[in-house]
Design a protein around this motif. Structure first.
Motif, PDB file in Angstrom:
ATOM      1  N   GLU A  98     -52.378 108.990  54.194  1.00 26.90           N
ATOM      2  CA  GLU A  98     -51.254 108.181  53.711  1.00 26.90           C
ATOM      3  C   GLU A  98     -51.537 106.680  53.820  1.00 26.90           C
ATOM      4  N   PHE A  99     -52.808 106.321  53.562  1.00 33.87           N
ATOM      5  CA  PHE A  99     -53.172 104.912  53.554  1.00 33.87           C
ATOM      6  C   PHE A  99     -52.696 104.230  52.274  1.00 33.87           C
ATOM      7  N   MET A 100     -52.450 105.022  51.221  1.00 36.69           N
ATOM      8  CA  MET A 100     -51.933 104.469  49.971  1.00 36.69           C
ATOM      9  C   MET A 100     -51.352 105.582  49.118  1.00 36.69           C
ATOM     10  N   ALA A 101     -50.535 105.186  48.143  1.00 31.48           N
ATOM     11  CA  ALA A 101     -49.922 106.152  47.236  1.00 31.48           C
ATOM     12  C   ALA A 101     -50.922 106.568  46.164  1.00 31.48           C
ATOM     13  N   ARG A 102     -50.765 107.780  45.649  1.00 30.87           N
ATOM     14  CA  ARG A 102     -51.662 108.268  44.602  1.00 30.87           C
ATOM     15  C   ARG A 102     -51.637 107.353  43.379  1.00 30.87           C
ATOM     16  N   ALA A 103     -50.456 106.885  42.999  1.00 30.87           N
ATOM     17  CA  ALA A 103     -50.354 106.030  41.810  1.00 30.87           C
ATOM     18  C   ALA A 103     -51.174 104.754  41.982  1.00 30.87           C
ATOM     19  N   THR A 104     -51.172 104.189  43.186  1.00 30.89           N
ATOM     20  CA  THR A 104     -51.947 102.970  43.456  1.00 30.89           C
ATOM     21  C   THR A 104     -53.439 103.243  43.354  1.00 30.89           C
ATOM     22  N   LEU A 105     -53.859 104.373  43.916  1.00 28.19           N
ATOM     23  CA  LEU A 105     -55.275 104.731  43.878  1.00 28.19           C
ATOM     24  C   LEU A 105     -55.726 105.009  42.446  1.00 28.19           C
ATOM     25  N   GLU A 106     -54.916 105.719  41.686  1.00 26.42           N
ATOM     26  CA  GLU A 106     -55.278 106.030  40.303  1.00 26.42           C
ATOM     27  C   GLU A 106     -55.355 104.760  39.457  1.00 26.42           C
ATOM     28  N   GLU A 107     -54.471 103.812  39.702  1.00 23.52           N
ATOM     29  CA  GLU A 107     -54.516 102.556  38.958  1.00 23.52           C
ATOM     30  C   GLU A 107     -55.801 101.788  39.268  1.00 23.52           C
ATOM     31  N   ALA A 108     -56.253 101.853  40.529  1.00 20.12           N
ATOM     32  CA  ALA A 108     -57.514 101.203  40.904  1.00 20.12           C
ATOM     33  C   ALA A 108     -58.692 101.862  40.197  1.00 20.12           C
ATOM     34  N   VAL A 109     -58.646 103.194  40.051  1.00 13.86           N
ATOM     35  CA  VAL A 109     -59.706 103.906  39.329  1.00 13.86           C
ATOM     36  C   VAL A 109     -59.706 103.492  37.858  1.00 13.86           C
ATOM     37  N   ARG A 110     -58.516 103.377  37.253  1.00 17.23           N
ATOM     38  CA  ARG A 110     -58.433 102.947  35.849  1.00 17.23           C
ATOM     39  C   ARG A 110     -59.019 101.550  35.675  1.00 17.23           C
ATOM     40  N   GLU A 111     -58.702 100.666  36.616  1.00 21.79           N
ATOM     41  CA  GLU A 111     -59.221  99.301  36.531  1.00 21.79           C
ATOM     42  C   GLU A 111     -60.745  99.296  36.660  1.00 21.79           C
ATOM     43  N   GLN A 112     -61.275 100.155  37.514  1.00 21.98           N
ATOM     44  CA  GLN A 112     -62.727 100.230  37.668  1.00 21.98           C
ATOM     45  C   GLN A 112     -63.375 100.746  36.389  1.00 21.98           C
ATOM     46  N   ILE A 113     -62.736 101.705  35.732  1.00 20.97           N
ATOM     47  CA  ILE A 113     -63.256 102.214  34.460  1.00 20.97           C
ATOM     48  C   ILE A 113     -63.321 101.087  33.432  1.00 20.97           C
ATOM     49  N   GLN A 114     -62.242 100.299  33.338  1.00 23.39           N
ATOM     50  CA  GLN A 114     -62.221  99.205  32.367  1.00 23.39           C
ATOM     51  C   GLN A 114     -63.291  98.166  32.683  1.00 23.39           C
ATOM     52  N   ASP A 115     -63.475  97.865  33.964  1.00 24.84           N
ATOM     53  CA  ASP A 115     -64.483  96.877  34.343  1.00 24.84           C
ATOM     54  C   ASP A 115     -65.886  97.356  33.983  1.00 24.84           C
ATOM     55  N   ALA A 116     -66.155  98.640  34.248  1.00 27.61           N
ATOM     56  CA  ALA A 116     -67.472  99.187  33.914  1.00 27.61           C
ATOM     57  C   ALA A 116     -67.692  99.174  32.403  1.00 27.61           C
ATOM     58  N   ALA A 117     -66.667  99.586  31.650  1.00 27.58           N
ATOM     59  CA  ALA A 117     -66.786  99.603  30.193  1.00 27.58           C
ATOM     60  C   ALA A 117     -67.039  98.199  29.658  1.00 27.58           C
ATOM     61  N   PHE A 118     -66.352  97.203  30.226  1.00 28.37           N
ATOM     62  CA  PHE A 118     -66.556  95.823  29.784  1.00 28.37           C
ATOM     63  C   PHE A 118     -67.989  95.377  30.052  1.00 28.37           C
ATOM     64  N   ASP A 119     -68.516  95.738  31.228  1.00 29.49           N
ATOM     65  CA  ASP A 119     -69.914  95.412  31.525  1.00 29.49           C
ATOM     66  C   ASP A 119     -70.832  95.959  30.436  1.00 29.49           C
ATOM     67  N   PHE A 120     -70.620  97.220  30.073  1.00 28.88           N
ATOM     68  CA  PHE A 120     -71.502  97.864  29.102  1.00 28.88           C
ATOM     69  C   PHE A 120     -71.268  97.337  27.684  1.00 28.88           C
ATOM     70  N   PHE A 121     -70.028  97.000  27.343  1.00 22.82           N
ATOM     71  CA  PHE A 121     -69.732  96.492  26.007  1.00 22.82           C
ATOM     72  C   PHE A 121     -70.461  95.178  25.738  1.00 22.82           C
ATOM     73  N   SER A 122     -70.762  94.433  26.786  1.00 21.96           N
ATOM     74  CA  SER A 122     -71.420  93.134  26.607  1.00 21.96           C
ATOM     75  C   SER A 122     -72.928  93.265  26.421  1.00 21.96           C
ATOM     76  N   TRP A 123     -73.461  94.489  26.555  1.00 24.65           N
ATOM     77  CA  TRP A 123     -74.906  94.691  26.407  1.00 24.65           C
ATOM     78  C   TRP A 123     -75.282  94.795  24.931  1.00 24.65           C
ATOM     79  N   ALA A 124     -76.304  94.063  24.535  1.00 26.97           N
ATOM     80  CA  ALA A 124     -76.805  94.164  23.162  1.00 26.97           C
ATOM     81  C   ALA A 124     -77.786  95.319  23.019  1.00 26.97           C
ATOM     82  N   ASP A 125     -78.396  95.716  24.129  1.00 29.33           N
ATOM     83  CA  ASP A 125     -79.317  96.850  24.090  1.00 29.33           C
ATOM     84  C   ASP A 125     -79.290  97.549  25.439  1.00 29.33           C
ATOM     85  N   GLY A 126     -79.858  98.729  25.487  1.00 25.73           N
ATOM     86  CA  GLY A 126     -79.885  99.535  26.703  1.00 25.73           C
ATOM     87  C   GLY A 126     -80.034 100.998  26.331  1.00 25.73           C
ATOM     88  N   GLU A 127     -80.682 101.760  27.190  1.00 29.89           N
ATOM     89  CA  GLU A 127     -80.882 103.181  26.932  1.00 29.89           C
ATOM     90  C   GLU A 127     -79.663 103.979  27.397  1.00 29.89           C
TER      91      GLU A 127
END
Length: 424
Positions: A98-127
């Motif tokens: 009970e260190f945090m609510a599920r909704a808070t944890l899931e929102e953090a996971v969503r934010e991490q997904i968006q951050d990772a996708a943004f990192d990759f979207f900025s790549w012009a090349d990559g395997e």
């Protein structure tokens, strides 16, 4: 489904759409040089992602965001280690305790997904390659995100990033805390936790790249915070000192020990140094090169009255710190006018260690250089001829005994290098 190739031929949004249309489950791995990451899908929906080295682990990310206390993370990681590979993962442990609510944890996971996708979207090349049915080993709290939403958010962030660049300019510019009438009219200024994370690193010396690296936020959100502070008048930006290379006389300092190289610069400038992360393209790879730089005002001439100065000039003095390849060093030093080679003269072995730096300088288009010896333990200075012999340099190379914490001594070494550059 066999899905692999290069982002030059097949864009990331198209890959996302293909996985969605086929309703596949698995992991899309994307790699470019040392940077890499994964995006996980379940039945065509994105449920987890990470990128390396841009992102912090989820637990540390929660701590940085103030959603989790460091002691709680330590307790959860200890419980995970004790449970072993077959036990619950970090997400379930955080929820069970009970260190945090599920909704808070899931929102953090969503934010991490968006951050990772943004990192990759900025790549012009990559395997890239897709591994069917692969699931994340260390996460058990997953979400479901529609690929269209992730694509739209990634594109929005890219547009916003371009706006940030348009106003802030290069990420090698130097932010400064500012105070103006507009700020005064607003009265008390309240900063958000993220703004505080950035502001404490703004000292008028570190460039934006360095602050983004050290503030604990991902690059996009850190840059957004700096842009917000800039737009509100709380921060101004100035051109980096390092831009002075090749525009006048510049002296590159090189020695075997980063600490003493930086002490030399700090003493020279009376602690008024600038720290920057310069990005160089080497062998088609972007390489971050940490730079410490400062300026010294020198006299260019004298009038008939010896006490009246005719003109002065700003001399840029700089060095690179950290683990930097010789190729990166060559890029940093290519526009120097002269070198100062710092040599530790504690003993014969320390002297010989300076040969590597001397050999590097000798290969730098025949630029002039000065050898400056210092001692950190020995009391007696080594004779110049003994230094030249140990380093394998001829008698025409000036050798100075330098006290690294004595500004007069350090300035004397730099002026000797400047005189060589000017042909004095």
């Amino acid at each position: 489904m066999l899905l692999q190739g290069n982002l030059k031929e097949f864009s990331l949004p198209n890959i996302f759409q293909l996985v969605k249309m086929s309703a596949k489950s698995g992991a899309l791995t994307i790699r470019r040089d040392e940077a890499w990451g994964k995006i996980y899908f379940t039945n065509g929906l994105i449920n987890y992602a990470f990128s390396v080295p841009q992102q912090l682990p989820l637990g540390e990310r929660l701590v940085q965001a103030g959603l989790l206390k460091p002691a709680q993370l330590k307790q959860a990681l200890s419980a995970q280690k004790k449970a072993g590979k077959e036990g619950p993962r970090i997400g379930t442990i955080l929820l069970e305790k009970e260190f945090m609510a599920r909704a808070t944890l899931e929102e953090a996971v969503r934010e991490q997904i968006q951050d990772a996708a943004f990192d990759f979207f900025s790549w012009a090349d990559g395997e890239f390659s897709f591994s069917a049915e692969e699931r994340p080993d260390d996460q058990d709290v997953l979400v479901e995100m529609n690929v269209e939403n992730v694509i739209m958010e990634g594109c929005r962030r890219i547009d916003e990033w371009e706006l940030i660049f348009e106003h802030l300019g290069s990420l090698e510019r130097i932010p400064h805390l500012a105070y103006n009438e507009g700020v005064e009219d607003r009265g008390e200024v309240r900063l958000t936790p993220d703004e505080w994370r950035v502001v404490v690193h703004i000292d008028g010396r570190a460039d934006i790249n360095t602050i983004l690296r050290d503030c604990g936020l991902d690059r996009f959100h850190g840059a957004k915070v700096i842009y917000s502070l800039f737009s509100s008048g709380l921060v101004t930006v100035s051109e980096p000192v390092i831009d002075g290379i090749a525009k006048g006389v510049s002296v590159c300092v090189r020695g075997p020990i980063d600490f003493y190289n930086e002490v030399f610069l700090t003493t020279l400038t009376d602690s008024n140094v600038t720290k920057q992360l310069r990005v160089e393209l080497i062998d088609e790879k972007e390489v971050e090169v940490p730079i410490v730089a400062g300026t010294l005002t020198t006299v260019e001439g004298e009038s008939e009255d010896a006490d009246e100065l005719v003109a002065t000039a700003e001399v840029l003095v700089y060095t690179s710190v950290g683990t930097v390849s010789e190729a990166a060093w060559a890029r940093v030093a290519r526009d120097a006018s002269a070198f100062v080679v710092l040599v530790n003269a504690n003993d014969a072995d320390s002297l010989r260690a300076g040969r590597r730096d001397v050999d590097f300088v000798k290969k730098s288009d025949g630029l002039p250089f000065v050898v400056a010896t210092y001692t950190s333990m020995a009391e007696d200075a080594v004779e110049p001829d003994a230094v030249r012999k140990a380093l394998g340099v001829d008698h025409g190379v000036p050798v100075h005994v330098c006290s690294l914490r004595d500004r007069t001594s350090v300035i004397g070494v730099v002026r000797a290098a400047v005189d060589l550059a000017r042909g004095a």
